[in-house]
Design a protein around this motif. Sequence first.
Motif, PDB file in Angstrom:
ATOM      1  N   ASN A   1     -25.082  -5.003  21.314  1.00 39.40           N
ATOM      2  CA  ASN A   1     -24.865  -6.304  20.668  1.00 39.40           C
ATOM      3  C   ASN A   1     -25.598  -6.383  19.338  1.00 39.40           C
ATOM      4  OD1 ASN A   1     -23.202  -7.288  22.687  1.00 39.40           O
ATOM      5  ND2 ASN A   1     -24.898  -8.146  23.853  1.00 39.40           N
TER       6      ASN A   1
ATOM      7  N   ASN B   1     -18.992  -1.600  28.120  1.00 41.20           N
ATOM      8  CA  ASN B   1     -19.443  -2.808  27.426  1.00 41.20           C
ATOM      9  C   ASN B   1     -18.850  -2.894  26.009  1.00 41.20           C
ATOM     10  OD1 ASN B   1     -21.084  -0.643  26.679  1.00 41.20           O
ATOM     11  ND2 ASN B   1     -22.987  -1.805  26.781  1.00 41.20           N
TER      12      ASN B   1
ATOM     13  N   LYS C   1     -15.883  -1.622  25.196  1.00 36.75           N
ATOM     14  CA  LYS C   1     -14.476  -1.949  25.459  1.00 36.75           C
ATOM     15  C   LYS C   1     -14.320  -3.451  25.692  1.00 36.75           C
ATOM     16  CE  LYS C   1     -10.602  -0.629  28.343  1.00 36.75           C
ATOM     17  NZ  LYS C   1     -10.140  -1.513  29.358  1.00 36.75           N
ATOM     18  N   THR C   2     -15.194  -4.021  26.499  1.00 35.69           N
ATOM     19  CA  THR C   2     -15.147  -5.461  26.771  1.00 35.69           C
ATOM     20  C   THR C   2     -15.364  -6.254  25.493  1.00 35.69           C
ATOM     21  OG1 THR C   2     -15.924  -5.118  29.022  1.00 35.69           O
ATOM     22  CG2 THR C   2     -16.209  -7.327  28.105  1.00 35.69           C
ATOM     23  N   MET C   3     -16.330  -5.830  24.690  1.00 35.02           N
ATOM     24  CA  MET C   3     -16.614  -6.517  23.436  1.00 35.02           C
ATOM     25  C   MET C   3     -15.393  -6.469  22.509  1.00 35.02           C
ATOM     26  SD  MET C   3     -19.709  -5.782  20.757  1.00 35.02           S
ATOM     27  CE  MET C   3     -20.992  -6.209  21.916  1.00 35.02           C
TER      28      MET C   3
ATOM     29  N   GLU D   1     -12.325  -6.228  23.315  1.00 33.75           N
ATOM     30  CA  GLU D   1     -11.227  -7.013  23.862  1.00 33.75           C
ATOM     31  C   GLU D   1     -11.473  -8.517  23.781  1.00 33.75           C
ATOM     32  OE1 GLU D   1     -10.991  -5.398  27.801  1.00 33.75           O
ATOM     33  OE2 GLU D   1      -9.682  -3.741  27.171  1.00 33.75           O
ATOM     34  N   THR D   2     -12.750  -8.929  23.773  1.00 33.78           N
ATOM     35  CA  THR D   2     -13.036 -10.362  23.888  1.00 33.78           C
ATOM     36  C   THR D   2     -13.667 -11.008  22.658  1.00 33.78           C
ATOM     37  OG1 THR D   2     -15.194  -9.916  24.903  1.00 33.78           O
ATOM     38  CG2 THR D   2     -13.300 -10.185  26.397  1.00 33.78           C
ATOM     39  N   ASP D   3     -14.343 -10.247  21.817  1.00 33.53           N
ATOM     40  CA  ASP D   3     -15.032 -10.832  20.667  1.00 33.53           C
ATOM     41  C   ASP D   3     -14.012 -11.131  19.566  1.00 33.53           C
ATOM     42  OD1 ASP D   3     -16.547 -11.375  18.348  1.00 33.53           O
ATOM     43  OD2 ASP D   3     -18.199 -10.128  19.067  1.00 33.53           O
ATOM     44  N   PRO D   4     -13.825 -12.413  19.216  1.00 40.93           N
ATOM     45  CA  PRO D   4     -12.825 -12.744  18.195  1.00 40.93           C
ATOM     46  C   PRO D   4     -13.120 -12.138  16.818  1.00 40.93           C
ATOM     47  CG  PRO D   4     -14.075 -14.712  18.853  1.00 40.93           C
ATOM     48  CD  PRO D   4     -14.503 -13.589  19.744  1.00 40.93           C
TER      49      PRO D   4
ATOM     50  N   GLN E   1     -11.127  -8.726  16.403  1.00 40.11           N
ATOM     51  CA  GLN E   1      -9.697  -8.689  16.640  1.00 40.11           C
ATOM     52  C   GLN E   1      -8.955  -8.401  15.351  1.00 40.11           C
ATOM     53  OE1 GLN E   1      -8.751  -8.912  19.940  1.00 40.11           O
ATOM     54  NE2 GLN E   1     -10.975  -8.940  20.107  1.00 40.11           N
TER      55      GLN E   1
END
Length: 167
Positions: free
Chosen positions: A119, A151, A153-155, A157-160, A163
């Motif tokens: 992060n 972690n 991959k999740t970031m 996919e989810t952190d705007p 994108q």
Amino acid sequence: MLTAHELFGFMSPALAGEILATAHEVDKPLYRATLAAVAEKNRVRPIFLERQPRAQRHPAMLAALSKPALEAAAGNLLRIWLVKKQSPMLIQFLDTLEIPHKEGVVEDLPPSMDDAKLNTAVDGLLAKFPPEVVAVYLLAFNDMNEANWPNLKTMLETDPRLQLGQH
């Protein structure tokens, strides 16, 4: 996650053009190989593309690079652009993660990464570099390396902020 050809399909035309222009400037053999691959896919001779002005040739090349058949060419272009033009970003990311590297190039990645470190590293990149460039780097990093960190991959996919198409 996105593959190299998918990245070319989702990134802005300006950034895709910058990546192709970088290859033209710093790695002529790679640029010629990419041009030949695009010509082959489009069933034309490379000279047909070479004779077009770059302003006309590059959009046609970029359209082809977003197709699965040119995954290898798209991956090579991304790697060259990252190493040649984005090395300060690569170095900052790897230094923050305390991963040994040589000018942003890594031999071995750890199998996992601490959430807090990751992060901090991503926040540091987003504070200093354009979000679209950071997103392309992290997506390419995640796809092109054998160590796929859940972690990250999740970031992605989810952190705007990470994108593509949002910038």
